[in-house]
Design an enzyme around this catalytic site. Structure first.
Site, PDB file in Angstrom:
ATOM      1  CG  ASP A 214     -15.504 -37.926  82.961  1.00  0.00           C
ATOM      2  OD1 ASP A 214     -14.759 -38.089  82.263  1.00  0.00           O
ATOM      3  OD2 ASP A 214     -15.921 -38.828  83.841  1.00  0.00           O
TER       4      ASP A 214
ATOM      5  N   GLY B  92      -9.010 -47.835  85.479  1.00  0.00           N
ATOM      6  CA  GLY B  92      -8.802 -49.098  84.671  1.00  0.00           C
ATOM      7  C   GLY B  92      -6.952 -49.083  84.952  1.00  0.00           C
TER       8      GLY B  92
ATOM      9  NE  ARG C  75     -19.055 -42.645  90.237  1.00  0.00           N
ATOM     10  CZ  ARG C  75     -17.828 -42.831  89.993  1.00  0.00           C
ATOM     11  NH1 ARG C  75     -16.666 -42.966  90.964  1.00  0.00           N
ATOM     12  NH2 ARG C  75     -18.202 -43.043  89.095  1.00  0.00           N
TER      13      ARG C  75
ATOM     14  CG  LEU D  32     -16.420 -41.464  74.990  1.00  0.00           C
ATOM     15  CD1 LEU D  32     -16.084 -42.870  75.333  1.00  0.00           C
ATOM     16  CD2 LEU D  32     -17.634 -42.051  73.870  1.00  0.00           C
TER      17      LEU D  32
ATOM     18  CE1 TYR E 219     -29.648   2.411  91.758  1.00  0.00           C
ATOM     19  CE2 TYR E 219     -31.413   5.032  91.433  1.00  0.00           C
ATOM     20  CZ  TYR E 219     -30.851   3.035  90.934  1.00  0.00           C
ATOM     21  OH  TYR E 219     -31.948   2.447  89.846  1.00  0.00           O
TER      22      TYR E 219
ATOM     23  CG  ASN F  21      -7.474 -46.021  79.919  1.00  0.00           C
ATOM     24  OD1 ASN F  21      -7.008 -45.616  79.359  1.00  0.00           O
ATOM     25  ND2 ASN F  21      -9.142 -46.678  80.240  1.00  0.00           N
TER      26      ASN F  21
ATOM     27  CG  ASN G 203     -34.952   5.169  88.701  1.00  0.00           C
ATOM     28  OD1 ASN G 203     -34.793   5.049  90.084  1.00  0.00           O
ATOM     29  ND2 ASN G 203     -33.835   3.827  88.017  1.00  0.00           N
TER      30      ASN G 203
ATOM     31  N   GLY H  98     -22.161 -49.163  78.077  1.00  0.00           N
ATOM     32  CA  GLY H  98     -20.439 -49.119  78.340  1.00  0.00           C
ATOM     33  C   GLY H  98     -20.139 -48.093  76.843  1.00  0.00           C
ATOM     34  CB  THR H  99     -16.183 -46.374  77.664  1.00  0.00           C
ATOM     35  OG1 THR H  99     -16.185 -47.963  77.260  1.00  0.00           O
ATOM     36  CG2 THR H  99     -15.601 -45.350  78.561  1.00  0.00           C
TER      37      THR H  99
HETATM   38  C1  UD1 Z   1     -13.086 -45.646  82.644  1.00  0.00           C
HETATM   39  C2  UD1 Z   1     -12.532 -46.579  81.977  1.00  0.00           C
HETATM   40  C3  UD1 Z   1     -11.288 -46.792  82.602  1.00  0.00           C
HETATM   41  C4  UD1 Z   1     -10.459 -45.186  82.658  1.00  0.00           C
HETATM   42  C5  UD1 Z   1     -11.430 -44.069  83.335  1.00  0.00           C
HETATM   43  C6  UD1 Z   1     -10.624 -43.294  83.550  1.00  0.00           C
HETATM   44  C7  UD1 Z   1     -14.003 -47.883  80.232  1.00  0.00           C
HETATM   45  C8  UD1 Z   1     -14.385 -49.384  80.352  1.00  0.00           C
HETATM   46  N1  UD1 Z   1     -13.450 -47.517  81.593  1.00  0.00           N
HETATM   47  O1  UD1 Z   1     -13.648 -45.493  83.236  1.00  0.00           O
HETATM   48  O2  UD1 Z   1     -10.231 -47.536  82.069  1.00  0.00           O
HETATM   49  O3  UD1 Z   1      -9.451 -45.146  83.576  1.00  0.00           O
HETATM   50  O4  UD1 Z   1     -12.493 -43.877  82.785  1.00  0.00           O
HETATM   51  O5  UD1 Z   1     -11.464 -41.993  83.124  1.00  0.00           O
HETATM   52  O6  UD1 Z   1     -13.404 -47.321  79.533  1.00  0.00           O
HETATM   53  N2  UD1 Z   1     -19.741 -43.550  79.094  1.00  0.00           N
HETATM   54  C9  UD1 Z   1     -21.206 -43.073  77.381  1.00  0.00           C
HETATM   55  N3  UD1 Z   1     -21.587 -43.992  77.539  1.00  0.00           N
HETATM   56  C10 UD1 Z   1     -21.789 -44.712  78.193  1.00  0.00           C
HETATM   57  C11 UD1 Z   1     -20.870 -45.145  78.932  1.00  0.00           C
HETATM   58  C12 UD1 Z   1     -19.509 -44.700  79.489  1.00  0.00           C
HETATM   59  O7  UD1 Z   1     -20.994 -42.104  76.765  1.00  0.00           O
HETATM   60  O8  UD1 Z   1     -22.551 -46.059  77.956  1.00  0.00           O
HETATM   61  C13 UD1 Z   1     -18.881 -42.114  79.149  1.00  0.00           C
HETATM   62  C14 UD1 Z   1     -19.842 -41.121  80.397  1.00  0.00           C
HETATM   63  O9  UD1 Z   1     -20.372 -40.566  80.116  1.00  0.00           O
HETATM   64  C15 UD1 Z   1     -18.090 -40.493  80.742  1.00  0.00           C
HETATM   65  C16 UD1 Z   1     -16.785 -41.583  80.056  1.00  0.00           C
HETATM   66  O10 UD1 Z   1     -17.827 -42.028  78.689  1.00  0.00           O
HETATM   67  O11 UD1 Z   1     -17.552 -39.106  80.231  1.00  0.00           O
HETATM   68  C17 UD1 Z   1     -16.089 -42.635  80.963  1.00  0.00           C
HETATM   69  O12 UD1 Z   1     -17.398 -43.343  81.464  1.00  0.00           O
HETATM   70  P1  UD1 Z   1     -17.404 -43.603  83.098  1.00  0.00           P
HETATM   71  O13 UD1 Z   1     -18.603 -44.110  83.358  1.00  0.00           O
HETATM   72  O14 UD1 Z   1     -17.185 -42.273  84.152  1.00  0.00           O
HETATM   73  O15 UD1 Z   1     -15.895 -45.050  83.215  1.00  0.00           O
HETATM   74  P2  UD1 Z   1     -15.364 -45.028  84.452  1.00  0.00           P
HETATM   75  O16 UD1 Z   1     -15.389 -45.361  85.076  1.00  0.00           O
HETATM   76  O17 UD1 Z   1     -14.429 -43.258  84.832  1.00  0.00           O
HETATM   77 CA    CA Z   2     -15.555 -41.292  85.091  1.00  0.00          CA
END
Ligand code: UD1
Ligand code: CA
Length: 457
Positions: free
Chosen positions: A103, A140, A16, A9, A366, A170, A386, A78-79
């Site tokens: 990340d 999480g 930030r 992902l 040089y 998590n 040169n 969201g994820t």
């Molecule tokens: C997420 C987890 C959390 C965990 C944490 C670990 C969820 C809801 N939460 O939170 O439980 O403890 O990671 O680091 O999954 N991303 C997408 N598309 C989206 C949203 C996010 O690709 O729509 C990607 C982000 O680029 C990132 C990753 O998913 O690489 C995690 O997203 P982020 O927003 O950083 O989640 P956290 O709040 O850190």
């Molecule tokens: Ca994150």
């Protein structure tokens, strides 16, 4: 590993980070975070790897190249929504889906492999990689059933006081049975504090459907560090750097002070080489055995042969042979090839030049755009001229040439093998012997005449 696909992902902007660059393209130990994750996932040799892109998708896609299939997430909801973008590719797939985040660059392939093996051995719907943190803020929380299986994952913003106190978190890394994942994803809603489709909700959904989810606790919590800010980035850099220094030492290299030594991931160093403090070895570098490197050396994208000795110098995109010494206070710029047993000394700059074996260029020189033979000795202050203001010209020097202090080589110039000038010569054109260069002698006598007036005795 067969019957395995990886999903990374990476759609997030990384708000930030306050950056124009997508978060996953920020470097840690000399390469983008995404590369570290890609390499860790690729090490398992899955059938396919998907990268979910969003923010600056083109740039991420270009960077990924043919290492993975990029799937675009138009809106960042969201994820779970991110993983849904890959679903059309998974409809027919029977096997494991390994989901990681772009990340978390410190994850090791060994841990990912263990996670997949664990799910397969225990026949559960999913296995979540968790870890225990002193300070779980931002992550999480893992809520377990009495029998130890995972009941649900609660995002920090949705926790009650009891859940907020849980220290098992998590990591954002999971392995799912593919078909179970697809069933659960259909049921994820966004009725939570952030109005997002949480991938973490699939855990509770699977439980309600009668399937088990297990947790695997990562012993080393640093491995799952998520980078959300520049401070996290520095932390990741520090941890990864220490890990690299450890593995370099395990391979038989002495690192006198790992805290002040910066070695990138793609660096290879032969055994019994000693790295002194305040040294940076960056990019793609190969160093042979029994070298002494540092203190205060920066080697970037270069090769250094065995038994060479570099101190207080900067070497960039160069090829250095065996038994060579460079420095103190030398600059070797891109396009240099320095053959075995040659010595590049103090306040010497070399650029775009090929220098043969057993040469000495030891003080205040040089050397640019030159091709120098073997066993050539260039005295103090010898310089190639040169550049005439418009074009760069070549200097060619044969074997066994001796040019004494303060020689000026006005390029284009070609000095034949065996030629010797004691000092102060000004050489240009074809130089076959001392006699054939009268203007050189003239120049020499002029400077000699002037010298006593300007130089205090
Ligand atoms: C997420 C987890 C959390 C965990 C944490 C670990 C969820 C809801 N939460 O939170 O439980 O403890 O990671 O680091 O999954 N991303 C997408 N598309 C989206 C949203 C996010 O690709 O729509 C990607 C982000 O680029 C990132 C990753 O998913 O690489 C995690 O997203 P982020 O927003 O950083 O989640 P956290 O709040 O850190
Ligand atoms: Ca994150």
């Amino acid at each position: 590993m067969k019957n395995l696909v990886g999903i990374i992902l990476a759609a997030g902007q990384g708000t930030r980070m306050y950056s124009g660059l997508p978060k996953v393209l920020h470097n840690v130990a000399g390469q983008p975070m995404l590369d570290h994750v890609l390499e860790a996932v690729a090490a398992l040799e899955p059938d396919r790897i998907y990268v979910v892109t969003g923010f600056m998708a083109e740039k991420v896609r270009e960077h990924v190249g043919d290492r993975a299939i990029c799937v675009h997430q138009k809106r960042r909801l969201g994820t779970a929504h991110a993983v849904r973008q890959v679903v059309p590719h998974l409809k027919e797939f029977r096997g494991d889906v390994l989901i990681t985040v772009g990340d978390a660059p410190l994850i090791r392939p060994e841990t990912l492999l263990e996670l997949v093996k664990r799910r397969r051995a225990h026949h559960v719907a999913a296995t979540v990689l968790t870890t225990e943190l002193e300070n779980p803020t931002g992550y999480g929380r893992i809520v377990r059933n009495r029998d130890g299986t995972v009941r649900k994952i609660v995002e920090e913003k949705d926790t009650n006081v009891y859940e907020a106190a849980i220290r098992e978190i998590n990591t954002g890394i999971y392995v799912f049975d593919c078909q179970r994942l697809l069933e659960a994803l259909e049921r994820v809603r966004n009725d939570n504090a952030q109005r997002e489709y949480y991938l973490t909700d699939t855990v509770e959904i699977l439980g309600k459907l009668g399937f088990e989810v297990e947790a695997m606790v990562a012993e080393d919590p640093t491995e799952t560090l998520g980078v959300n800010s520049r401070a996290d980035l520095a932390r990741a850099e520090n941890l990864l750097r220490r890990r690299i220094a450890m593995s370099v030492m395990e391979a038989g290299v002495t690192v006198i002070d790992p805290a002040t030594t910066y070695i990138d991931k793609q660096v290879r160093i032969g055994k019994d080489t000693i790295i002194h403090p305040f040294t940076m070895i960056t990019g793609k570098v190969e160093i042979g055995e029994e070298c002494i490197i540092g203190p205060h050396v920066h080697i970037a994208d270069s090769k250094v042969g065995a038994g060479s000795h570099l101190q207080f110098c900067y070497v960039q995109e160069a090829e250095i042979g065996s038994g060579v010494s460079v420095g103190p206070y030398a600059l070797v710029r891109p396009g240099c090839k320095i053959a075995n047993n040659t010595r590049i000394g103090t306040f010497v700059e070399v650029t775009r030049s090929k220098i043969g074996e057993g040469c000495d260029i030891l003080h205040l020189s040089y050397i640019g755009d030159a091709r120098i033979g073997n066993r050539v000795s260039l005295g103090t202050g010898t310089v190639t001229i040169n550049f005439d203001g418009n074009t760069k010209h070549q200097t060619i020097i044969g074997d066994d040439v001796f040019l004494g202090s303060n020689t000026r080589l006005i390029a284009p110039v070609e000095v034949a093998s065996g030629v010797r000038f004691p000092h102060n010569a000004e050489l240009t054109g074809k130089v076959r012997s001392h006699e054939q260069q009268p203007q050189a002698r003239k120049a020499k006598s002029q400077t000699q005449r002037k010298r006593p007036k300007t130089r205090p005795k």
